[in-house]
Design an enzyme around this catalytic site. Structure first.
Site, PDB file in Angstrom:
ATOM      1  N   ARG A 220       0.834  -1.207   0.000  1.00  0.00           N
ATOM      2  CA  ARG A 220       0.000   0.000   0.000  1.00  0.00           C
ATOM      3  C   ARG A 220       0.868   1.257   0.000  1.00  0.00           C
ATOM      4  NH1 ARG A 220      -3.688  -3.448   3.108  1.00  0.00           N
ATOM      5  NH2 ARG A 220      -2.535  -3.017   5.032  1.00  0.00           N
ATOM      6  N   PHE A 236     -11.251  -6.146  -6.103  1.00  0.00           N
ATOM      7  CA  PHE A 236     -11.337  -6.920  -4.862  1.00  0.00           C
ATOM      8  C   PHE A 236     -10.855  -6.028  -3.713  1.00  0.00           C
ATOM      9  CE2 PHE A 236     -10.045  -9.694  -8.395  1.00  0.00           C
ATOM     10  CZ  PHE A 236     -11.111 -10.575  -8.468  1.00  0.00           C
ATOM     11  N   ASP A 258     -15.831  -4.343  -5.348  1.00  0.00           N
ATOM     12  CA  ASP A 258     -15.890  -5.516  -4.471  1.00  0.00           C
ATOM     13  C   ASP A 258     -17.335  -6.008  -4.460  1.00  0.00           C
ATOM     14  OD1 ASP A 258     -13.821  -6.720  -2.222  1.00  0.00           O
ATOM     15  OD2 ASP A 258     -15.917  -7.053  -1.668  1.00  0.00           O
ATOM     16  N   CYS A 348      -2.583 -14.737  -3.047  1.00  0.00           N
ATOM     17  CA  CYS A 348      -2.389 -15.168  -1.659  1.00  0.00           C
ATOM     18  C   CYS A 348      -2.616 -16.663  -1.523  1.00  0.00           C
ATOM     19  CB  CYS A 348      -3.310 -14.391  -0.714  1.00  0.00           C
ATOM     20  SG  CYS A 348      -5.069 -14.665  -1.010  1.00  0.00           S
TER      21      CYS A 348
END
Length: 404
Positions: A220, A236, A258, A348
């Site tokens: 970020r 997302f 999202d 992930c």
């Protein structure tokens, strides 16, 4: 004494100090260990290898506590491990209110995740630990671990979010609730935390995982550094972590997508919390795959795109399907990216390693008809350390790319 004896030759991974023992490597179990009980692990010739937590139903039949024959697994053991993990974070992680204090195997406590949330100056005071007990061993020692956490951190509030699907594979039920201190608030009176000069609301009780994606803090910051003057698309987006970072960095506009209206509502509140111009932030409750196609049909393009999807491959059995999903979203992302624009894309899924992920993204670029350069490989922050002998700990991998 409960003893787990391995088949001949199966001690090699433990001699390399890998902390997992698969059921297929076990020759026999002597004694009658309960779920989470400590067992002595021995090679086929009787040599001591480790002390481990036994899980009678999991494919990972035992997870190593210690390779030291003279180190007992008791309350003092957990105090030492928690104190060592905290000391590492105090040395290596700074200027953030959201920190991963314990990262499972990397901190010698397999299956345990603990995040700490503290508020930014000037905000209502927050000091909250959120725990996920994902394996039989840490479940059995939950009380001792909770006391060690409160003692080491001085934080009185500990909340449990042991509701991830992985607990089913350990034969454990889904559990949430207070372990110590006060009940965390629900919306709209949520906890606040901060990182990189940006404030965020955190829904500890109902949000994803522990309420916030602590692992993306450094990434970020990268978006914040690169966003000035850009039109940004965040897919997302959850509660808008990357979106808020882009706004803080001076993005011209940010479109956040999202499928959770509740998460998007928190994202919009985050804009207000930071005093950002709400006109620069659009929140869209929609399916990302369908929306990416629709944006292309509309002729929309962007200077920066963030793709941070949920885990597409929960296990090795799902790799092929996940690879197709990753390729689809990255191909769509490349097609929406302006020449010179930047794509930050992540996986992930532990079952998708970094090499495979790069190959998938490269294939997506080819099929999208674009050339792209890799500016940097991305990963989780310093509070998510990696053991040299445990590559499985590198679950988050990413690429920062530029369309040429």
């Amino acid at each position: 004494m409960n003893t787990l004896t391995l088949k001949p030759g199966k001690e090699k991974s433990l001699l390399r100090r890998h902390p997992w023992i698969y059921a297929t490597a076990v020759a026999r179990v002597d004694g009658n260990p309960a779920s989470g009980a400590t067992v002595v692990v021995r090679a086929a010739d009787g040599r001591f290898l480790a002390r481990a937590a036994f899980s009678p139903v999991s494919a990972i039949r035992a997870r190593v506590w210690t390779f030291n024959e003279n180190e007992p697994v008791d309350h003092a053991f957990f105090k030492r491990r928690v104190s060592a993990a905290l000391a590492y974070r105090e040395e290596m992680v700074h200027d953030t209110g959201a920190t991963r204090l314990l990262f499972g195997e990397a901190d010698g406590l397999p299956g345990l995740i603990v995040d700490r949330y503290r508020s930014a100056p000037g905000q209502p005071e927050t000091d909250q630990l959120v725990c996920q007990f994902m394996a039989a061993g840490v479940e059995a020692w939950k009380d001792a671990i909770t006391k060690a956490l409160v003692g080491a951190t001085g934080c009185p509030n500990v909340y449990e979010r042991s509701d991830a699907a992985v607990r089913e594979r350990e034969g454990l039920p889904s559990i949430t609730g207070v372990l110590a201190g006060a009940e965390p608030p629900e919306a709209p009176a949520l906890l606040t935390t901060h990182e990189n000069g940006v404030k965020y609301y955190v829904d500890v009780r109902n949000g994803h995982k522990t309420g916030f994606y602590v692992d993306q803090r450094d990434n970020r910051r990268l978006v914040q550094q690169q966003a000035r003057g850009r039109d940004v698309l965040n897919c997302f987006c959850y509660t808008g972590g990357f979106s808020l970072a882009a706004l803080a960095g001076g993005a011209q506009s940010v479109l956040s997508i999202d499928s959770s209206g509740e998460a998007l509502a928190i994202g919009a509140r985050n804009v207000e919390l930071n005093g950002f111009d709400a006109a620069r932030a659009e929140w869209r409750d929609a399916d990302v795959f369908k929306t990416l196609r629709a944006l292309r049909e509309e002729g929309r393009t962007f200077d920066m795109i963030v793709l941070d999807p949920p885990k597409f491959a929960p296990s090795a059995h799902h790799v092929d399907r996940a690879a197709r999903a990753y390729k689809d979203i990255n191909m769509a992302g490349f097609r929406l990216l302006r020449p010179g624009g930047q794509l930050l894309t992540y996986s992930c899924s532990g079952a998708i390693d970094a090499d495979l992920f790069q190959k998938i993204v490269a294939g997506a670029a080819v099929d999208a008809g674009v050339d792209a350069r890799i500016l940097r490989r991305l990963s989780a922050g310093m509070d998510h350390p990696m053991l040299t002998q445990f590559p499985e700990g590198e679950y988050l991998k990413g690429l920062w790319l530029q369309r040429m």
